[in-house]
Structures are given as C-alpha cells and as structure tokens.
Design a protein around this motif. Structure first.
Motif, PDB file in Angstrom:
ATOM      1  N   GLN A 266      -3.872  77.183   4.229  1.00  0.00           N
ATOM      2  CA  GLN A 266      -3.881  78.163   3.145  1.00  0.00           C
ATOM      3  C   GLN A 266      -3.143  77.617   1.924  1.00  0.00           C
ATOM      4  O   GLN A 266      -2.420  76.620   2.003  1.00  0.00           O
ATOM      5  CB  GLN A 266      -3.225  79.467   3.610  1.00  0.00           C
ATOM      6  CG  GLN A 266      -3.969  80.171   4.732  1.00  0.00           C
ATOM      7  CD  GLN A 266      -3.242  81.409   5.202  1.00  0.00           C
ATOM      8  OE1 GLN A 266      -2.018  81.403   5.344  1.00  0.00           O
ATOM      9  NE2 GLN A 266      -3.979  82.479   5.443  1.00  0.00           N
ATOM     10  N   ALA A 267      -3.316  78.300   0.808  1.00  0.00           N
ATOM     11  CA  ALA A 267      -2.650  77.868  -0.418  1.00  0.00           C
ATOM     12  C   ALA A 267      -1.127  77.903  -0.263  1.00  0.00           C
ATOM     13  O   ALA A 267      -0.412  77.125  -0.897  1.00  0.00           O
ATOM     14  CB  ALA A 267      -3.080  78.768  -1.580  1.00  0.00           C
ATOM     15  N   SER A 268      -0.618  78.769   0.612  1.00  0.00           N
ATOM     16  CA  SER A 268       0.824  78.862   0.844  1.00  0.00           C
ATOM     17  C   SER A 268       1.342  77.713   1.710  1.00  0.00           C
ATOM     18  O   SER A 268       2.546  77.574   1.897  1.00  0.00           O
ATOM     19  CB  SER A 268       1.158  80.196   1.518  1.00  0.00           C
ATOM     20  OG  SER A 268       0.538  80.274   2.786  1.00  0.00           O
ATOM     21  N   GLY A 269       0.428  76.902   2.243  1.00  0.00           N
ATOM     22  CA  GLY A 269       0.830  75.803   3.115  1.00  0.00           C
ATOM     23  C   GLY A 269       0.794  76.148   4.590  1.00  0.00           C
ATOM     24  O   GLY A 269       1.052  75.294   5.441  1.00  0.00           O
TER      25      GLY A 269
END
Length: 546
Positions: A266-269
């Motif tokens: 995800q974009a959050s890592g």
C-alpha cells in the motif's frame, strides 16, 4: 607412642587410596591417565563407552579412539604446550571399537604442571544424547513446516474445488446465474475480492471487497489504478501491474483454474498478500472471474509465531548459560580458596628461606596475586547471575496460557494428550518478562507429556488451572495423570542434574525455579497427589522491589 601414629597414617593413606580407586572405577564419566599420548589406565565407564574390554586400551595410543586424524593432530599440538591454567577442554567425535561414533566432551590437565613430561588425567563425557536431541528438534521443526505447507496446499485445493463447484452450478442452473440481481447480491457480500472480465479481457464489474482491498472508489477508478499498481508474484519474483496480473490469471480454457500468490504494498508501506485464482465464466459475453483471497493475517500470524519461538529459544539459551555459569563459578570457588590457603601456608612456613630467595618470593607473590584475581572473577560471575531482573511487561495470564498451548499443539496432538484448562475470571495482570514465564509453562507441560509418553499412559491428560491466591498473588497448577515423581526425588527434583528422563540433562526445573523466583514467586512440587505429578507456580501481581 610414635608407632601408632605411623600405623594410623598408613591406614588413612590406604583408605584414601581405596576411596580414590572406587571413585575412579565407578565414576559415571570416562576417566583415564595418559603419558606421551598413550593410555596408562582407563576406568570401566570409558571402556564401556568406547566398546573395549577391561585393560584393552592400556598402553595403546590415543589415536585409536579419535575418529579423524586432524582431530588427533590438533589436540596433540595443544597438549604439547599445555595451557597456562593447566586445563584443556574440547569436543570431538570419537570412534568406538565397533566403528560407531559418539560425541565426546573431553577435559584434561597435567598431574604436575611444572613437569613437561608429566602424565595427565582426562575426563570424557558422552554428549551424543544432547546432539541427538538437537537433531530431533530440527526434525520436529521440519515436520512442522511440512504440515504448514500441506495445510496450505489443501486450502488451495479446497478453494480451487469450490470455484469448480460454482462453475458447475452455473452450468446446471443457468436461469439463476443469469439473474443479474442475484449475481450482484452474491459478489457484493462475499468476503473475497472479485473482478469480472468480458470476453475481451476488460473489467465489467468488481465487488466491494475488491474496492476495499485496493482503495478504488468505483470501476473506472479501479481500471486506472490497475495500470499503475505493481504486484510481486511470489513464485518467481516477477513484478506485474495489477492489470497484467489479472490477465495472467485469466484462463483461456473453460474449467481451467489459474492460481498465483502475490504481494502488494500500500501507499503507507503496509504489505498485503493475496492468493489469486482465475476461473472461466461460462456465460455469454463474459470472460473470467478473478478471485482475490486476503492471506495477510495468516502470514502475519505465522511470522508472530516464528518470532515467539525464536524469543523463547533465546530465553532458554540465556537461562541455561546463566545456570551453567553459576554452577561453574560455584565449583571453581572451592579449589581456588584451597590454593590460596596452601600458598599462604607455604609463605608462612618457608618465610626465612624465601627471604634468601627473592626469585622464589616473587614467584609465590605472583601466584597469590593471580589466585586472588581468579577468585574476584568467580565472585563477579556469581554476583552478575544473582542480579538478574525480569522485565516489566504487563502479562495477561489467560492469553499467555492459550498462546502457549497453541505453540505446543503439535507435540500435544502427536502424543494424544488432552489439556483441560480452568482459568478464574477477571484475573489481575502480572508484571515481568512474558517469554520467560511462557518458558516455564512450556517446560512444565512438555515434562508432563514426556513422562506420560515414557510410561505408556493410555489416556494422557494434563490439567492446567489458574486461580487467585492470597496476598495479591495468582497460582498456576500443572497436573498430569502420569507416573508422578518418585519419592526419592521429592527433595532434589529442582537441583541441577536431577532428572527422571533417560536422556535428560536435569536443568529444566532448575531454570524454571530460577525464573519464577526472579519474578518474586515460588515453584513447588505438590507431593500430596497419589497419582501423577503436580507442580504449583505462585506469582505476585507486581514485581518485588530491588
């Protein structure tokens, strides 16, 4: 009056010699005397370990018991110039008379350290059982991995079979499948991410679970996102866009199932793992249904379990090291104190002579200095061990008990052991080191399992009860219906090297008591039971003050 003293001294000397002979001949470890790397005398235990008859090793070269020439030569180089502390310890594979191997822990010293040609005495312990236990643990871990792989494969087969069953029902119940409303109700509520493609491979529908997985607001947003979202295929490490992945999992033949396991970040890592299965949809104008099964939680649970096992193993090794260090410090303290006393006695008795020999006086002073330094080292080791303090974690006993049983489910299932749990409600939290207290539970439960297995208990059962106790304490009772602890061991069961198992080291219960006492608690054997063994752990709800 002089003659009786002489007779008494001679009698005492004979008595001492007989005692030493008995100790030498009946020792539980192998003992031998050697000179110029040849056996001068070998006790019965060492002859038994190596498969030789009485006296067969006497006069023989030590080479015949080393499994490898390089081991024989390496030890020879060290023995030629013996260590300054007159002690040499090593582990080597040894060969018996019949050609089998055993792993020996060998310790030796010269009888007269000042004489380069002095005979030496050696003690040999058979460590093969310990090595065998390590091999068994490795095999158990391997079996566990095989079981996990087998279960994963079975789950994959079940999912594939489920998709085939859905496809078969669609063939036989075309009227129901072509009902768009029923179809939408199905895919909107199923907890699997689903993408439907048309015959050309374009997306025609995604369900809410798929939107939630990838954060897409609608079908158009998902189409745009799929072109720029990279996914890693775990099978070969290939990186594909989500759209390419869906195309790869879209079978071109009816009833064929394509399956991949992928990772998406995800974009959050935060990483997510999916099992992706593609099936052909036998409906006009439709292509395939691509199903995404979220495996993230299962993978994280396996990672947590692996980390927990590593922490438990690490704590066991640290505790074992501490116990051995404490035992070694205790054993070394007595001979060091004796040496200091002898050196002081020499200085007192030979004072006038030493004043005329400054070189001897200096040597004796250096001996006393080094002996005092060695004594300081021993005292520091014992003080370090005694200062162990547990951590200050908040521990939920109910959760700890169930997590421990989950960790041991394989051993319990293989031995057919049934565990009955009784935990009082609303127990107070404990403070301490969670993994150390779990180590105590693991040791007590496995001891019960092994005791019942060793005696062939028909219906092995373990009762694990956690209750409140007086004075803001909690009590953990681990009981079994096995053979119990022999009355002769009731007083010594917690002492080092005391064990009822043929291959045991006798350190487990000692480590458990050390851990419990470091948490301010008590570990006791309940010897009132007529059947089985029962151990009682009592712990305070708060750690004792320093």
């Amino acid at each position: 009056m002089g003659r009786p003293l002489t007779d008494s001294a001679a009698l005492q000397a004979d008595t001492d010699r007989l005692i030493y002979e008995q100790v030498f001949d009946n020792a539980l470890v192998g003992i031998c005397f050697m000179h110029e790397r040849r056996f001068l005398r070998v006790n019965a235990r060492m002859e038994e370990m190596l498969g030789y008859g009485p006296g067969e090793l006497t006069g023989q070269s030590v080479r015949m018991v080393y499994a490898r020439q390089e081991d024989f030569e390496e030890v020879g180089r060290v023995v030629q110039d013996f260590p300054r502390d007159n002690r040499y310890v090593h582990e080597r594979p040894l060969v018996t008379r019949h050609g089998s191997l055993l792993w020996g822990l060998i310790a030796g010293r010269k009888i007269d350290p000042a004489d380069p040609n002095s005979p030496s005495v050696w003690v040999v312990q058979d460590m093969s059982a310990s090595r065998h236990a390590e091999d068994q643990l490795a095999r158990a871990n391997q079996r566990l991995e095989q079981i996990v792989q087998s279960r994963t494969l079975n789950l994959q087969k079940t999912n594939a079979a489920l998709k085939l069953e859905v496809e078969r029902r669609r063939d036989t119940e075309r009227a129901m499948i072509e009902s768009r409303e029923k179809y939408r109700v199905l895919i909107r509520n199923i907890p699997l991410g689903i993408v439907i493609t048309d015959a050309a491979g374009d997306f025609v529908e995604i369900n809410p679970a798929m939107q939630e997985f990838f954060g897409a607001a609608d079908l158009a947003g998902f189409d745009t996102l799929s072109r720029r979202t990279p996914c890693t295929v775990l099978r070969d490490g290939a990186v594909l866009s989500l759209r390419e992945l869906i195309g790869t999992c879209s079978p071109s033949v009816t009833r064929r199932v394509e399956h991949l396991t992928v990772r998406w970040t995800q974009a959050s890592g935060k990483p997510l793992w999916f099992d992706v299965i593609g099936v052909r949809v036998p409906v006009r104008d439709l292509g395939c249904a691509i199903v995404f099964l979220d495996r993230t939680e299962q993978r994280r649970a396996r990672a947590r379990e692996h980390s927990q096992q590593q922490q438990l193993a690490h704590a066991t090794r640290l505790s074992m090291m501490g116990q051995f260090a404490s035992a070694l410090a205790h054993e070394l303290g007595q001979p060091l104190n004796a040496c200091i006393s002898y050196a002081a006695g020499i200085e007192h008795r030979l004072g006038p002579e030493l004043r005329t020999r400054p070189d001897a006086q200096e040597a004796l002073s250096r001996i006393q200095l080094h002996l005092h330094q060695a004594g300081d080292v021993v005292r520091n080791v014992r003080a370090f061990i005694a200062r162990h303090r547990p951590g200050n974690e908040e521990i939920d006993l109910d959760a700890l008990v169930h997590a421990t049983l989950e960790l041991l489910q394989l051993q319990l299932r293989e031995n057919g052991a049934v565990v009955r749990i009784a935990v009082d409600p609303d127990l107070p939290k404990l403070q301490g080191t969670r993994v150390e207290l779990q180590q105590v539970l693991v040791n007590l439960i496995l001891n019960a399992v092994e005791a019942m297995r060793g005696t062939g208990t028909r219906t092995p059962r373990i009762d694990l009860r956690v209750t409140r106790a007086a004075r803001r304490r909690v009590r953990i009772q681990v009981s079994d219906n096995g053979p119990g602890v022999p009355p002769s061991l009731h007083e010594s069961i917690f002492q080092p090297y005391t064990t009822t198992k043929s291959g045991g080291l006798g350190m487990g219960l000692m480590m458990c008591r050390t851990i419990v006492e470091s948490h301010g608690g008590e570990l006791e054997l309940d010897n009132r039971r007529k059947r089985g063994a029962s151990f009682r752990v009592t712990l305070p709800t708060a750690l004792p003050a320093c």
